[in-house]
Scaffold this motif. Structure first.
Motif, PDB file in Angstrom:
ATOM      1  N   LEU A  17    -118.389  -1.597 -29.496  1.00 53.15           N
ATOM      2  CA  LEU A  17    -118.849  -0.786 -28.386  1.00 53.15           C
ATOM      3  C   LEU A  17    -119.994  -1.509 -27.874  1.00 53.15           C
ATOM      4  CD1 LEU A  17    -117.845   2.819 -29.305  1.00 53.15           C
ATOM      5  CD2 LEU A  17    -116.512   1.222 -28.438  1.00 53.15           C
ATOM      6  N   ASN A  24    -123.519   3.737 -26.104  1.00 51.98           N
ATOM      7  CA  ASN A  24    -122.105   3.595 -26.358  1.00 51.98           C
ATOM      8  C   ASN A  24    -121.194   4.412 -25.884  1.00 51.98           C
ATOM      9  OD1 ASN A  24    -122.624   1.022 -27.484  1.00 51.98           O
ATOM     10  ND2 ASN A  24    -123.069   1.858 -29.243  1.00 51.98           N
ATOM     11  N   GLY A  54    -120.361   0.160 -33.136  1.00 52.59           N
ATOM     12  CA  GLY A  54    -121.220   0.404 -31.931  1.00 52.59           C
ATOM     13  C   GLY A  54    -122.373  -0.598 -32.080  1.00 52.59           C
ATOM     14  N   CYS A  61    -121.173   6.118 -30.831  1.00 56.33           N
ATOM     15  CA  CYS A  61    -120.793   6.596 -29.702  1.00 56.33           C
ATOM     16  C   CYS A  61    -121.141   7.797 -29.097  1.00 56.33           C
ATOM     17  CB  CYS A  61    -119.330   6.058 -29.554  1.00 56.33           C
ATOM     18  SG  CYS A  61    -118.480   6.886 -28.118  1.00 56.33           S
ATOM     19  N   GLY A  79    -110.506   6.180 -24.300  1.00 58.96           N
ATOM     20  CA  GLY A  79    -110.731   5.375 -25.400  1.00 58.96           C
ATOM     21  C   GLY A  79    -109.660   4.481 -25.523  1.00 58.96           C
ATOM     22  N   VAL A 100    -119.642   3.911 -38.648  1.00 63.10           N
ATOM     23  CA  VAL A 100    -120.281   4.682 -37.852  1.00 63.10           C
ATOM     24  C   VAL A 100    -121.629   4.863 -38.194  1.00 63.10           C
ATOM     25  CG1 VAL A 100    -118.111   5.941 -36.979  1.00 63.10           C
ATOM     26  CG2 VAL A 100    -119.465   6.709 -38.946  1.00 63.10           C
ATOM     27  N   VAL A 104    -122.481  10.234 -33.421  1.00 59.93           N
ATOM     28  CA  VAL A 104    -121.085  10.293 -33.405  1.00 59.93           C
ATOM     29  C   VAL A 104    -120.550  11.539 -32.691  1.00 59.93           C
ATOM     30  CG1 VAL A 104    -118.856   9.627 -34.581  1.00 59.93           C
ATOM     31  CG2 VAL A 104    -121.049   9.068 -35.452  1.00 59.93           C
ATOM     32  N   GLY A 108    -116.520   9.922 -28.934  1.00 59.82           N
ATOM     33  CA  GLY A 108    -116.558   8.996 -30.159  1.00 59.82           C
ATOM     34  C   GLY A 108    -116.332   9.404 -31.371  1.00 59.82           C
TER      35      GLY A 108
END
Length: 256
Positions: A17, A24, A54, A61, A79, A100, A104, A108
């Protein structure tokens, strides 16, 4: 600047991302780019593993972009259609690892829960902000959260916006690893190597059977046939597995 960076390295597809200034957040352009990425991954037999991450230091995200939300174009879901929000559920064929860090949030969080394996940096924090900010739509994220977390933990996130730290996510089995940020990239690569060591067609077939079987009672899941398992019986890799066993050597997978 492309909203999603796609790079293939060997048998791995890196999907990043790429709106770090917006944490993001997913807008319509990113939605379309993700849809393209999933298609490219599934259509290329030489891609065995997909890795979603990301760019930027602050967030994996931050969810859907409130200023320019994705529209679920062409019958796909937000998505890129992977999540099943507001459209058809798009199930990726290849194993998906999600790395991640930082925020988040919302959509996301749902994208992360679509993965087969989640590797979290220790600064990752998972949140469902809908109740606190007063926004709700199809909210597919709640259906995944209530299935992947203990009931009361998920409900605290859903109805009260309670955050979940990476350490607690590991304790509750939501993530496979929680690593210090300095060790996180190496840890992700170690998991990629574990996936690449496996027979790719077997991983894909087993994944299909496991996920589709969950949609049925156990007896029915056991009685069903699964196309990828059937196809594997005629593959070069099945023969290679037999040869490697007989010759007492590591197998050399071709993905064919």
């Amino acid at each position: 600047m492309a909203p999603v960076q796609f790079q293939r390295r060997g048998h791995v597809a890196d999907v990043r991302l790429n709106r770090p200034a917006a944490l993001n957040a997913i807008d319509d352009a990113m939605d379309r780019a993700l849809a393209d990425a999933w298609d490219r991954i599934d259509e290329d037999p030489d891609i065995w593993v997909a890795v979603l991450s990301g760019n930027g230091d602050r967030a994996f995200c931050a969810g859907g972009d409130m200023n320019a939300p994705p529209t679920g174009h062409g019958g796909l879901s937000f998505g890129g259609g992977l999540t099943g929000i507001g459209g058809r559920l798009r199930r990726l064929r290849k194993p998906l690892l999600c790395a991640v860090h930082g925020h988040v949030l919302g959509l996301g969080f749902e994208l992360a829960m679509c993965a087969d394996i989640i590797i979290a940096a220790d600064d990752a924090v998972f949140r469902l902000p809908e109740a606190k900010v007063g926004v709700i739509d199809h909210c597919g994220v709640v259906h995944r959260a209530i299935r992947q977390l203990p009931h009361h933990v998920a409900m605290a996130m859903i109805v009260a916006g309670v955050p979940l730290t990476a350490a607690d996510a590991l304790r509750f089995g939501l993530v496979n690893a929680c690593l210090p940020r300095a060790e996180w990239a190496d840890g992700v690569q170690q998991w990629i190597d574990k996936l690449l060591a496996c027979a790719p067609l077997v991983s894909q077939a087993a994944r299909q059977a496991a996920l589709e079987g969950l949609e049925h009672p156990l007896g029915e899941a056991l009685a069903r046939s699964y196309p990828l398992i059937a196809a594997y019986r005629q593959s070069d890799d099945r023969l290679e597995a037999e040869r490697a066993w007989a010759e007492r050597r590591p197998p050399r997978w071709s993905g064919r």
